[in-house]
Motif scaffolding. Structure first.
Motif, PDB file in Angstrom:
ATOM      1  N   LYS A  13      52.619  21.967  63.375  1.00 48.39           N
ATOM      2  CA  LYS A  13      51.385  21.695  62.674  1.00 48.39           C
ATOM      3  C   LYS A  13      51.458  21.205  61.212  1.00 48.39           C
ATOM      4  N   ARG A  14      52.558  21.785  60.454  1.00 52.11           N
ATOM      5  CA  ARG A  14      52.560  21.252  59.078  1.00 52.11           C
ATOM      6  C   ARG A  14      53.024  19.955  58.826  1.00 52.11           C
ATOM      7  N   SER A  15      54.131  19.526  59.666  1.00 52.59           N
ATOM      8  CA  SER A  15      54.587  18.290  59.226  1.00 52.59           C
ATOM      9  C   SER A  15      54.285  17.152  60.122  1.00 52.59           C
ATOM     10  N   TYR A  16      54.400  17.383  61.675  1.00 51.38           N
ATOM     11  CA  TYR A  16      54.561  16.196  62.326  1.00 51.38           C
ATOM     12  C   TYR A  16      53.061  15.794  63.180  1.00 51.38           C
ATOM     13  N   ILE A  17      52.424  17.032  63.268  1.00 47.89           N
ATOM     14  CA  ILE A  17      51.154  16.759  64.254  1.00 47.89           C
ATOM     15  C   ILE A  17      50.251  15.508  63.577  1.00 47.89           C
ATOM     16  N   SER A  18      49.923  15.704  62.534  1.00 48.72           N
ATOM     17  CA  SER A  18      49.266  14.587  61.881  1.00 48.72           C
ATOM     18  C   SER A  18      49.744  13.147  62.191  1.00 48.72           C
ATOM     19  N   LEU A  19      50.950  13.086  62.200  1.00 48.99           N
ATOM     20  CA  LEU A  19      51.611  11.600  62.301  1.00 48.99           C
ATOM     21  C   LEU A  19      51.556  11.549  63.790  1.00 48.99           C
ATOM     22  N   TRP A  20      51.950  12.416  64.544  1.00 46.52           N
ATOM     23  CA  TRP A  20      52.266  12.281  66.072  1.00 46.52           C
ATOM     24  C   TRP A  20      50.645  12.074  66.669  1.00 46.52           C
ATOM     25  N   LEU A  21      49.662  12.518  66.175  1.00 47.44           N
ATOM     26  CA  LEU A  21      48.347  12.455  66.927  1.00 47.44           C
ATOM     27  C   LEU A  21      47.823  11.143  66.152  1.00 47.44           C
ATOM     28  N   LEU A  22      48.289  10.483  65.247  1.00 45.11           N
ATOM     29  CA  LEU A  22      47.997   9.117  64.903  1.00 45.11           C
ATOM     30  C   LEU A  22      48.761   8.054  65.937  1.00 45.11           C
ATOM     31  N   LEU A  23      49.926   8.419  66.156  1.00 44.12           N
ATOM     32  CA  LEU A  23      50.716   7.209  67.157  1.00 44.12           C
ATOM     33  C   LEU A  23      49.949   7.581  68.442  1.00 44.12           C
ATOM     34  N   LEU A  24      49.795   8.832  68.912  1.00 45.13           N
ATOM     35  CA  LEU A  24      49.166   9.115  70.242  1.00 45.13           C
ATOM     36  C   LEU A  24      47.805   8.504  70.370  1.00 45.13           C
ATOM     37  N   VAL A  25      47.091   8.559  69.456  1.00 42.26           N
ATOM     38  CA  VAL A  25      45.516   7.931  69.458  1.00 42.26           C
ATOM     39  C   VAL A  25      45.569   6.454  69.570  1.00 42.26           C
ATOM     40  N   ALA A  26      46.367   5.847  68.829  1.00 42.37           N
ATOM     41  CA  ALA A  26      46.683   4.473  68.455  1.00 42.37           C
ATOM     42  C   ALA A  26      47.251   4.093  69.879  1.00 42.37           C
ATOM     43  N   PHE A  27      48.179   4.746  70.457  1.00 39.27           N
ATOM     44  CA  PHE A  27      48.846   4.157  71.738  1.00 39.27           C
ATOM     45  C   PHE A  27      47.705   4.438  72.881  1.00 39.27           C
ATOM     46  N   LEU A  29      44.402   4.125  72.575  1.00 41.64           N
ATOM     47  CA  LEU A  29      43.526   3.053  72.714  1.00 41.64           C
ATOM     48  C   LEU A  29      43.893   1.607  72.970  1.00 41.64           C
ATOM     49  N   VAL A  30      45.209   1.412  72.479  1.00 41.62           N
ATOM     50  CA  VAL A  30      45.959   0.336  73.026  1.00 41.62           C
ATOM     51  C   VAL A  30      46.198   0.178  74.481  1.00 41.62           C
ATOM     52  N   ALA A  31      46.568   1.229  75.010  1.00 36.74           N
ATOM     53  CA  ALA A  31      46.567   1.309  76.599  1.00 36.74           C
ATOM     54  C   ALA A  31      45.451   1.180  77.263  1.00 36.74           C
ATOM     55  N   ALA A  32      44.642   1.782  76.754  1.00 36.91           N
ATOM     56  CA  ALA A  32      43.059   1.768  77.419  1.00 36.91           C
ATOM     57  C   ALA A  32      42.477   0.358  77.442  1.00 36.91           C
ATOM     58  N   VAL A  33      42.617  -0.335  76.144  1.00 37.70           N
ATOM     59  CA  VAL A  33      42.400  -1.763  76.152  1.00 37.70           C
ATOM     60  C   VAL A  33      42.916  -2.689  77.070  1.00 37.70           C
ATOM     61  N   SER A  34      44.267  -2.223  77.194  1.00 35.19           N
ATOM     62  CA  SER A  34      45.273  -3.301  77.931  1.00 35.19           C
ATOM     63  C   SER A  34      44.570  -3.467  79.311  1.00 35.19           C
ATOM     64  N   CYS A  35      43.674  -2.720  79.757  1.00 33.69           N
ATOM     65  CA  CYS A  35      43.136  -2.679  81.172  1.00 33.69           C
ATOM     66  C   CYS A  35      42.338  -4.025  81.472  1.00 33.69           C
TER      67      CYS A  35
ATOM     68  N   VAL B 466      42.124   5.776  57.735  1.00 28.01           N
ATOM     69  CA  VAL B 466      42.354   4.319  57.434  1.00 28.01           C
ATOM     70  C   VAL B 466      43.920   4.212  57.948  1.00 28.01           C
ATOM     71  N   LYS B 467      44.647   5.218  57.990  1.00 26.35           N
ATOM     72  CA  LYS B 467      45.997   4.724  58.457  1.00 26.35           C
ATOM     73  C   LYS B 467      45.982   4.477  59.852  1.00 26.35           C
ATOM     74  N   LEU B 468      45.216   5.136  60.522  1.00 26.70           N
ATOM     75  CA  LEU B 468      45.108   4.687  61.913  1.00 26.70           C
ATOM     76  C   LEU B 468      44.757   3.104  62.195  1.00 26.70           C
ATOM     77  N   LEU B 469      43.699   2.801  61.395  1.00 23.90           N
ATOM     78  CA  LEU B 469      43.147   1.199  61.307  1.00 23.90           C
ATOM     79  C   LEU B 469      44.068   0.433  60.895  1.00 23.90           C
ATOM     80  N   ILE B 470      44.928   0.749  59.905  1.00 27.88           N
ATOM     81  CA  ILE B 470      46.007  -0.051  59.503  1.00 27.88           C
ATOM     82  C   ILE B 470      46.959  -0.167  60.708  1.00 27.88           C
ATOM     83  N   PHE B 471      47.396   1.071  61.240  1.00 30.70           N
ATOM     84  CA  PHE B 471      48.312   0.816  62.458  1.00 30.70           C
ATOM     85  C   PHE B 471      47.855  -0.090  63.492  1.00 30.70           C
TER      86      PHE B 471
END
Lengths: 276, 494
Positions: A13-27, A29-35, B466-471
């Motif tokens: 919760k403290r250190s990783y979840i924010s970054l992990w969620l960012l990467l997951l959400v981005a992934f 979105l990119v995967a969904a659009v790849s259809c 914003v970070k998500l958008l930049i990524f």
């Protein structure tokens, strides 16, 4: 155990979840659009990732392990003979032969024909090239300006045997290639398939005039170790087959009597490295 | 827009993507790595406080990562780690100096022999054939990816244990963790045992600021490698493939382009590696520090591939005597060190020449320092120093990149004998995107460090959205400029 889980939970919760969620959400979105093949926003097309294609495509390796549907469309890809035989042009030609690495095998044999029949051959081999590579730039125009050919021979398509939706993806580059060649007589030698393609041969047959496209698919080849390129001897036979096909089927047949030498040397060979 | 799917092949394709594919190594900027890292991250975070579980998990992931790029050469990596670790344990158990020295020598010779076989055997055969007109056929050898990097790491570990700089109480699991640490495994930075191994047990957790600073480094790395380097490479490759086919101006642009391409390619990879390691709580030392800002060659080598140049300094230059044996010997040591550095980059005379010329340049710079120190601290002196350094470095990149000596000379000759400014206008109209890319990277490189740092800080402090958008914009840029084939990192081949 409970302490460890609690600690791990707080750590996540403290250190990783924010970054992990960012990467997951981005992934996601990119995967969904790849259809979709492309996304248009305000008239501009954006490319999409290949995740979807990579996960759902059928070629090339699983061809051997999955049942292959009966191919009823084979005959459609065979170019019909021209409506009438065209007289052979016996004048000496300056020939530009361009394409991918398949030219390594074809070019020496064509050079032998050229030496025998008074033609001048310029060969440009762009390794790993495709219709897209040649069609996205003006390199072909550069060589046409430099060598001033009055006959053009192409051999392209081997590096795009397994591209999906090929007609859609290659329409523009193909048109640019044809625009660069202009009114010059053209002969296009199709790729020597080692597996069934996903449409390149049909696409070429469709986009090229009757009697311009030589379908190599279906021929037997002795292959090099890579399993793709015909051996030197097999490539020479391949070129012989093209030459034998030309008088009765080519739209622009030229004089190509059987040479006394097995191999010749083009007037100049230009080698271009792969784009990347 | 229509979507049609054939999901019958899904599992076959997933298996194919995860299997070893010689022509498509797993790159940090690939979708496959991204997906795997999404799985890796939470598992790693859960195991972070349980050292042995964490080590086992990361080693397994690293070995898989190596397998994906190099196939069963992963066993060679395992064997190397086992041998060197065993030798270092034996060394630690004996206090007899000659025994320790023998063990260290055996280990180093073994490591260099393996490297020599895979990397230099055919080079040796080629030279042998040329010398004695022999006809030995080249061996069918595949170079394991990253072997030069992990061999140097392994040698540094053995030497450090021998010298007592690193404790040999390290377990094999810790050692193989150090040697196979996936962010730095295939193309560096070269990690030093005395710096890295203590971090394993320190169990450091990256804080929120560090995590997003790491993400920023990865974004910058991806932009450098997968957008800029790969794009400008397309034009540069045309020039180097056909040295006489273009005008002098176009050839010059190709040389300038390659100078920036190799920087973006390698420093971009390093940025990604350092960022990934930081997400895991490990700090890798900086590998590039704006090298093209250097005003002399010595400064260039303090800023370029820092992990290699410092390795060469500590394990080659200093053991040769460094600067302790007089001026002439110092110059010679410099020269020899760079010669080895050149050979490290590849088994070809062009790399030897490239290294030798850099060694010569360093020696000349050191020899002229008494004179240059007397020059005023004025802008024009700095500009002159920068110009000479950049000309020299760029010129040597031609030999580094070109396929043959002849090609190198033809390109250089072409620049000087076939130069016309009439090519500028058509070049700008046709290669405008190449020029934009070059302008962006040159401008970014020329910016003061504080501005570059400020951009990173602003990213870290920005909102999550914003970070998500930049990524996402970064990913889209990669897609827009990507070719159809995978473009491996230039330094994979070393």
């Amino acid at each position: 155990m409970h302490t460890i889980l609690n600690h791990s939970h707080s750590l996540l919760k403290r250190s990783y979840i924010s970054l992990w969620l960012l990467l997951l959400v981005a992934f996601g979105l990119v995967a969904a659009v790849s259809c979709f093949d492309e996304v248009k926003v305000g008239g501009h097309s954006f490319k999409t990732a290949s995740f979807f294609d990579e996960l759902t495509n059928r070629d090339p390796w699983i061809v051997d392990t999955l049942p292959v549907p009966v191919d009823t469309g084979m005959l459609d890809s065979v170019p019909p003979a021209p409506r009438f035989p065209v007289p052979v042009d016996t004048a000496s030609k300056t020939i530009l032969f361009f394409g991918d690495s398949m030219l390594e095998g074809l070019s020496p044999r064509l050079a032998a024909y050229c030496e025998e029949n008074g033609h001048t051959l310029y060969t440009v081999i762009w390794y790993s090239s495709t219709t897209q590579v040649w069609g996205d730039c003006d390199t072909l125009s550069t060589f046409i300006r430099r060598f001033k050919p009055d006959y053009v021979v192409a051999c392209l398509g081997a590096n795009e045997l397994f591209v999906r939706d090929i007609a859609k993806k290659r329409e523009k580059p193909m048109q640019h290639i044809l625009d660069q060649i202009g009114e010059r007589p053209l002969l296009w030698i199709g790729p020597p398939n080692w597996k069934e393609d996903t449409g390149i041969n049909d696409f070429l047959a469709d986009r090229l005039d009757e009697g311009v496209f030589f379908l190599s698919n279906g021929m037997s080849f002795d292959r090099k170790k890579d399993g793709a390129h015909p051996t030197s001897a097999s490539a020479a036979l391949w070129m012989d087959s093209v030459v034998m096909w030309m008088p009765d089927h080519a739209l622009y047949p030229i004089r190509l009597d059987l040479p006394s030498k097995a191999k010749g040397r083009p007037a100049r060979v230009t080698l271009l490295q792969p784009l990347k | 827009m229509t979507v049609t799917a054939d999901i019958s092949t899904l599992w076959h394709n997933v298996a194919r993507l995860l299997d070893y594919a010689p022509d498509s190594p797993m790159l940090f900027s690939s979708g496959t790595f991204w997906a795997l890292f999404l799985v890796f991250m939470p598992v790693y975070a859960l195991l972070r406080n349980r050292l042995w579980y964490m080590l086992t998990f990361v080693v397994a992931f690293s070995l898989y990562f190596y397998y994906k790029s190099s196939g069963w050469f992963v066993l060679l990596l395992g064997a190397t780690s086992l041998i060197d670790w065993s030798v270092s344990r034996l060394m630690s158990r004996t206090g007899v100096r000659w025994k320790r020295r023998t063990l260290a020598t055996v280990s180093i010779v073994l490591s260099l022999s393996v490297l020599g076989y895979f990397k230099y055997a055919n080079f040796f055969l080629w030279n042998w054939n040329r010398m004695v007109e022999g006809n030995f056929q080249p061996l069918d050898i595949i170079l394991p990816v990253g072997i030069s990097f992990y061999t140097f790491q392994s040698i540094s570990y053995v030497v450090d244990v021998y010298k007592g700089r690193v404790s040999a109480t390290t377990t094999w699991l810790e050692y193989v963790f150090f040697l196979s640490f996936f962010p730095a495994l295939v193309a560096g930075p070269i990690v030093r045992a005395d710096y890295f191994i203590p971090q394993i047990r320190a169990n450091y957790h990256a804080n929120r600021t560090e995590l997003f600073a790491a993400l920023w480094m990865i974004i910058v790395g991806v932009l450098k490698k997968a957008v800029i380097a790969d794009y400008i490479a397309q034009y540069n490759d045309l020039i180097f493939a056909n040295p006489t086919g273009y005008s002098g101006f176009e050839s010059l642009m190709g040389v300038v382009g390659y100078t920036m391409q190799i920087y973006c390619d390698f420093s971009g990879y390093s940025d990604m590696a350092i960022g990934l390691a930081l997400i895991m709580g490990f700090k890798l030392s900086r590998n590039f520090d704006f090298p093209y800002k250097s005003k002399n060659l010595t400064e260039f080598w303090r800023r370029w591939h820092i992990s290699l140049s410092s390795w060469l300094r500590d394990y080659v230059y200093i053991p040769l005597g460094g600067n302790r044996r007089g001026t002439a010997r110092t110059y010679l040591n410099n020269f020899l060190t760079m010669l080895i550095g050149g050979l490290w980059h590849g088994a070809a005379w062009k790399f030897v020449f490239w290294g030798a010329m850099h060694g010569l340049g360093l020696a000349v710079h050191k020899a002229t320092m008494p004179l240059t120190r007397r020059l005023p601290d004025a802008w024009w002196v700095k500009a002159a120093g920068w110009t000479v350094t950049m000309l020299y470095v760029s010129l040597l990149w031609v030999f580094f990149r070109a396929d043959s000596w002849l090609d190198s000379w033809l390109i250089i000759k072409n620049i000087f004998t076939n130069f016309s400014l009439s090519y500028v206008a058509p070049f700008v109209s046709v290669r405008w995107m190449w020029l934009i890319m070059m302008t962006v990277i040159i401008a970014a490189h020329a910016l003061p460090s504080r501005i570059v740092d400020a951009a990173g800080t602003a990213f870290v402090k920005s909102w999550w959205v914003v970070k998500l958008l930049i990524f996402l914009i970064t990913v889209q840029l990669v897609l827009e400029f990507a070719g159809e084939d995978v473009a491996p990192f230039i330094y994979f081949q070393f």
